[in-house]
Design an enzyme around this catalytic site. Structure first.
Site, PDB file in Angstrom:
ATOM      1  N   ASP A 151       0.812  -1.213   0.000  1.00 44.37           N
ATOM      2  CA  ASP A 151       0.000   0.000   0.000  1.00 44.37           C
ATOM      3  C   ASP A 151       0.848   1.267   0.000  1.00 44.37           C
ATOM      4  O   ASP A 151       0.322   2.362   0.181  1.00 44.37           O
ATOM      5  CB  ASP A 151      -0.927   0.036   1.226  1.00 44.37           C
ATOM      6  CG  ASP A 151      -2.203  -0.751   0.975  1.00 44.37           C
ATOM      7  OD1 ASP A 151      -2.500  -1.025  -0.191  1.00 44.37           O
ATOM      8  OD2 ASP A 151      -2.891  -1.094   1.945  1.00 44.37           O
ATOM      9  N   GLU A 162       6.503  -1.210  15.848  1.00 44.93           N
ATOM     10  CA  GLU A 162       7.777  -0.611  15.437  1.00 44.93           C
ATOM     11  C   GLU A 162       8.699  -0.386  16.639  1.00 44.93           C
ATOM     12  O   GLU A 162       9.893  -0.683  16.591  1.00 44.93           O
ATOM     13  CB  GLU A 162       7.519   0.721  14.721  1.00 44.93           C
ATOM     14  CG  GLU A 162       6.727   0.585  13.430  1.00 44.93           C
ATOM     15  CD  GLU A 162       5.209   0.611  13.627  1.00 44.93           C
ATOM     16  OE1 GLU A 162       4.483   0.724  12.634  1.00 44.93           O
ATOM     17  OE2 GLU A 162       4.760   0.536  14.790  1.00 44.93           O
TER      18      GLU A 162
END
Length: 250
Positions: A109, A195
Protein backbone atom coordinates in the site's frame (compact mmCIF):
# COMPACT_ATOMS: atom_id res chain seq x y z
CA UNK A 1 12.81 -6.54 1.68
CA UNK A 2 10.03 -8.19 3.70
CA UNK A 3 6.46 -7.96 2.42
CA UNK A 4 3.74 -9.75 4.38
CA UNK A 5 0.61 -10.51 2.38
CA UNK A 6 -2.77 -10.93 4.03
CA UNK A 7 -5.01 -13.35 2.12
CA UNK A 8 -4.50 -12.16 -1.42
CA UNK A 9 -7.50 -10.42 -2.96
CA UNK A 10 -7.63 -9.37 -6.61
CA UNK A 11 -6.71 -5.77 -5.79
CA UNK A 12 -3.81 -6.85 -3.56
CA UNK A 13 -2.42 -9.08 -6.29
CA UNK A 14 -2.42 -6.17 -8.72
CA UNK A 15 -0.74 -3.91 -6.16
CA UNK A 16 1.91 -6.58 -5.64
CA UNK A 17 2.47 -6.72 -9.37
CA UNK A 18 2.90 -2.95 -9.58
CA UNK A 19 5.25 -3.00 -6.60
CA UNK A 20 7.44 -5.54 -8.33
CA UNK A 21 7.95 -3.06 -11.18
CA UNK A 22 9.52 -0.62 -8.72
CA UNK A 23 11.70 -3.28 -7.11
CA UNK A 24 13.03 -4.33 -10.52
CA UNK A 25 14.85 -1.00 -10.63
CA UNK A 26 16.61 -1.57 -7.29
CA UNK A 27 20.02 -3.28 -7.58
CA UNK A 28 21.15 -6.02 -5.15
CA UNK A 29 17.60 -6.63 -4.01
CA UNK A 30 16.10 -9.74 -2.40
CA UNK A 31 12.33 -9.80 -1.96
CA UNK A 32 10.86 -11.98 0.80
CA UNK A 33 7.13 -12.50 0.32
CA UNK A 34 5.22 -14.15 3.17
CA UNK A 35 1.67 -15.17 2.33
CA UNK A 36 -0.91 -15.22 5.10
CA UNK A 37 -2.07 -18.70 4.16
CA UNK A 38 -1.82 -22.36 5.14
CA UNK A 39 0.00 -23.03 1.88
CA UNK A 40 1.55 -20.99 -0.90
CA UNK A 41 -0.85 -20.07 -3.68
CA UNK A 42 -0.20 -20.54 -7.38
CA UNK A 43 -1.35 -16.96 -7.93
CA UNK A 44 1.52 -15.46 -5.94
CA UNK A 45 4.01 -18.11 -7.06
CA UNK A 46 3.29 -17.33 -10.71
CA UNK A 47 3.52 -13.59 -10.13
CA UNK A 48 6.91 -13.96 -8.46
CA UNK A 49 8.30 -16.35 -11.06
CA UNK A 50 7.50 -13.80 -13.79
CA UNK A 51 8.74 -10.78 -11.84
CA UNK A 52 12.41 -11.06 -12.81
CA UNK A 53 13.37 -10.49 -9.16
CA UNK A 54 15.46 -12.50 -6.73
CA UNK A 55 12.90 -13.63 -4.19
CA UNK A 56 11.92 -16.06 -1.46
CA UNK A 57 8.30 -17.17 -1.21
CA UNK A 58 7.09 -18.22 2.24
CA UNK A 59 3.75 -18.76 3.92
CA UNK A 60 2.60 -18.36 7.53
CA UNK A 61 -1.08 -18.31 8.45
CA UNK A 62 -2.50 -15.86 10.99
CA UNK A 63 -4.70 -17.59 13.62
CA UNK A 64 -8.41 -17.14 12.85
CA UNK A 65 -8.98 -15.14 16.03
CA UNK A 66 -6.45 -12.57 14.86
CA UNK A 67 -7.49 -12.31 11.23
CA UNK A 68 -8.79 -8.93 10.13
CA UNK A 69 -12.24 -9.12 8.55
CA UNK A 70 -12.97 -7.18 5.36
CA UNK A 71 -15.41 -4.86 7.16
CA UNK A 72 -13.02 -4.09 10.02
CA UNK A 73 -10.75 -1.01 10.05
CA UNK A 74 -7.05 -1.66 9.44
CA UNK A 75 -6.12 -0.70 13.01
CA UNK A 76 -8.53 -3.15 14.67
CA UNK A 77 -5.99 -5.96 14.99
CA UNK A 78 -2.22 -6.21 14.58
CA UNK A 79 -1.28 -7.21 11.04
CA UNK A 80 1.69 -9.09 9.67
CA UNK A 81 3.09 -10.21 13.03
CA UNK A 82 3.49 -13.88 12.19
CA UNK A 83 4.48 -13.15 8.60
CA UNK A 84 7.22 -10.66 9.48
CA UNK A 85 8.56 -12.99 12.15
CA UNK A 86 8.63 -15.85 9.62
CA UNK A 87 10.72 -13.67 7.34
CA UNK A 88 13.08 -12.74 10.17
CA UNK A 89 13.55 -16.41 11.01
CA UNK A 90 14.31 -17.21 7.38
CA UNK A 91 16.85 -14.39 7.21
CA UNK A 92 18.63 -15.59 10.35
CA UNK A 93 18.80 -19.14 9.10
CA UNK A 94 19.67 -18.49 5.47
CA UNK A 95 21.49 -15.18 5.02
CA UNK A 96 25.23 -15.77 4.55
CA UNK A 97 27.12 -14.91 7.71
CA UNK A 98 29.31 -12.37 5.94
CA UNK A 99 26.48 -10.81 3.90
CA UNK A 100 25.94 -7.07 4.23
CA UNK A 101 22.64 -5.30 3.80
CA UNK A 102 19.52 -3.95 5.47
CA UNK A 103 16.08 -5.35 6.28
CA UNK A 104 13.10 -3.20 5.34
CA UNK A 105 9.47 -4.11 5.98
CA UNK A 106 7.66 -3.15 2.80
CA UNK A 107 3.94 -2.84 2.22
CA UNK A 108 2.08 -3.01 -1.06
CA UNK A 109 0.00 0.00 0.00
CA UNK A 110 3.04 2.28 -0.20
CA UNK A 111 4.72 4.17 -3.03
CA UNK A 112 8.52 4.30 -2.91
CA UNK A 113 11.07 6.63 -4.43
CA UNK A 114 14.10 4.76 -5.75
CA UNK A 115 16.20 7.28 -3.82
CA UNK A 116 14.99 5.68 -0.59
CA UNK A 117 16.69 2.37 -1.37
CA UNK A 118 19.97 4.09 -2.15
CA UNK A 119 19.76 6.08 1.10
CA UNK A 120 19.25 3.02 3.28
CA UNK A 121 22.27 1.17 1.87
CA UNK A 122 24.67 3.11 4.11
CA UNK A 123 22.84 2.04 7.30
CA UNK A 124 25.17 0.82 10.04
CA UNK A 125 22.54 -0.01 12.69
CA UNK A 126 19.08 1.44 12.00
CA UNK A 127 18.02 4.33 9.79
CA UNK A 128 14.88 6.49 9.88
CA UNK A 129 13.15 8.98 7.57
CA UNK A 130 9.79 10.76 7.10
CA UNK A 131 6.69 9.00 5.77
CA UNK A 132 4.06 10.85 3.77
CA UNK A 133 0.35 10.51 4.55
CA UNK A 134 0.96 8.64 7.81
CA UNK A 135 -0.51 8.99 11.28
CA UNK A 136 -3.29 11.23 10.02
CA UNK A 137 -0.74 13.84 8.92
CA UNK A 138 0.65 14.95 5.61
CA UNK A 139 4.07 13.94 6.95
CA UNK A 140 5.03 11.98 10.06
CA UNK A 141 8.75 12.34 10.76
CA UNK A 142 11.68 12.28 13.17
CA UNK A 143 12.83 15.64 14.55
CA UNK A 144 16.58 16.20 14.78
CA UNK A 145 18.54 18.23 17.32
CA UNK A 146 21.46 20.57 16.60
CA UNK A 147 23.81 17.59 16.45
CA UNK A 148 21.78 15.92 13.73
CA UNK A 149 20.48 13.18 16.04
CA UNK A 150 16.85 12.15 16.50
CA UNK A 151 15.50 13.96 19.55
CA UNK A 152 11.74 13.41 19.20
CA UNK A 153 8.97 12.66 16.72
CA UNK A 154 6.57 14.88 14.82
CA UNK A 155 3.37 12.90 15.32
CA UNK A 156 0.02 13.48 16.97
CA UNK A 157 -0.92 9.82 17.36
CA UNK A 158 0.50 8.22 20.51
CA UNK A 159 3.53 10.51 20.67
CA UNK A 160 4.60 8.75 23.90
CA UNK A 161 5.79 5.72 21.91
CA UNK A 162 9.56 5.13 22.31
CA UNK A 163 9.87 5.08 18.49
CA UNK A 164 6.81 6.97 17.26
CA UNK A 165 7.36 5.93 13.69
CA UNK A 166 5.55 4.14 10.89
CA UNK A 167 6.61 0.69 9.64
CA UNK A 168 7.62 2.32 6.35
CA UNK A 169 9.90 4.79 8.12
CA UNK A 170 12.87 2.68 9.18
CA UNK A 171 15.22 -0.14 8.26
CA UNK A 172 17.55 -2.30 10.35
CA UNK A 173 20.95 -3.60 9.35
CA UNK A 174 21.21 -7.27 8.51
CA UNK A 175 23.98 -7.62 11.07
CA UNK A 176 21.75 -6.36 13.90
CA UNK A 177 18.99 -8.75 12.86
CA UNK A 178 21.44 -11.65 13.01
CA UNK A 179 23.00 -10.53 16.30
CA UNK A 180 19.65 -10.12 18.07
CA UNK A 181 17.60 -13.30 17.58
CA UNK A 182 15.00 -12.16 20.11
CA UNK A 183 14.19 -9.03 18.09
CA UNK A 184 10.76 -9.93 16.73
CA UNK A 185 7.25 -8.54 16.45
CA UNK A 186 4.66 -9.35 19.11
CA UNK A 187 0.90 -9.85 19.51
CA UNK A 188 1.11 -8.56 23.06
CA UNK A 189 2.17 -4.96 22.53
CA UNK A 190 -0.39 -2.11 22.47
CA UNK A 191 -1.70 -0.81 19.18
CA UNK A 192 0.97 1.17 17.35
CA UNK A 193 3.89 -0.32 19.28
CA UNK A 194 5.10 -2.93 16.79
CA UNK A 195 7.78 -0.61 15.44
CA UNK A 196 8.91 0.40 18.93
CA UNK A 197 9.01 -3.20 20.06
CA UNK A 198 11.50 -4.39 17.46
CA UNK A 199 13.57 -1.20 17.31
CA UNK A 200 13.96 -1.13 21.10
CA UNK A 201 15.46 -4.62 20.89
CA UNK A 202 18.29 -3.57 18.59
CA UNK A 203 19.03 0.14 18.96
CA UNK A 204 18.59 3.26 21.10
CA UNK A 205 17.04 6.47 19.86
CA UNK A 206 20.46 8.14 20.01
CA UNK A 207 21.89 5.51 17.67
CA UNK A 208 19.33 6.08 14.92
CA UNK A 209 20.73 7.29 11.60
CA UNK A 210 18.58 10.00 9.96
CA UNK A 211 18.28 9.74 6.18
CA UNK A 212 16.44 11.69 3.47
CA UNK A 213 18.55 14.84 3.76
CA UNK A 214 18.26 15.18 7.52
CA UNK A 215 14.66 13.92 7.46
CA UNK A 216 13.59 16.86 5.28
CA UNK A 217 12.46 14.81 2.26
CA UNK A 218 9.59 12.38 1.81
CA UNK A 219 10.72 9.29 -0.10
CA UNK A 220 7.85 6.94 0.80
CA UNK A 221 4.13 7.60 0.90
CA UNK A 222 1.13 5.68 2.21
CA UNK A 223 -1.37 5.29 -0.62
CA UNK A 224 -3.74 2.86 1.03
CA UNK A 225 -6.59 1.71 -1.18
CA UNK A 226 -9.90 0.27 -0.07
CA UNK A 227 -11.10 -3.20 -0.97
CA UNK A 228 -13.32 -2.92 -4.06
CA UNK A 229 -17.07 -3.50 -3.71
CA UNK A 230 -17.90 -6.59 -5.74
CA UNK A 231 -21.70 -6.31 -5.69
CA UNK A 232 -22.20 -7.45 -9.28
CA UNK A 233 -19.82 -10.36 -8.76
CA UNK A 234 -21.86 -11.43 -5.74
CA UNK A 235 -24.97 -11.27 -7.87
CA UNK A 236 -23.42 -13.69 -10.37
CA UNK A 237 -22.76 -16.13 -7.53
CA UNK A 238 -26.31 -15.87 -6.22
CA UNK A 239 -27.65 -16.58 -9.69
CA UNK A 240 -25.39 -19.61 -10.04
CA UNK A 241 -23.53 -18.13 -12.99
CA UNK A 242 -19.84 -18.36 -13.75
CA UNK A 243 -17.69 -15.61 -12.19
CA UNK A 244 -16.26 -12.84 -14.36
CA UNK A 245 -12.77 -14.27 -13.91
CA UNK A 246 -13.72 -17.69 -15.27
CA UNK A 247 -10.62 -19.14 -16.93
CA UNK A 248 -8.70 -15.94 -16.13
CA UNK A 249 -6.07 -15.70 -13.39
CA UNK A 250 -6.55 -12.58 -11.26
Amino acid sequence: MVAPQHGMTVSETRKLDMLSQTFLLVPNFHWIIVEDADKKTDLVANLLSKSGLTYTHLNAATPKDWKLKLDQPQWKKPRGVIQRNAALEWIRQNAPHDAQGVVYFADDDNVYSLELFEEMRSTKKASVWPVGLAGGLLVERPILNADGKVSEWFTLWRPERPFAIDMAGFCISLQLIRDNPKAVFSWEVPRGYQESHILSAVVTKEELEPKADGCTKVLVWHTRTENPKMTQEEMLKKEGKKPSNYNIEV
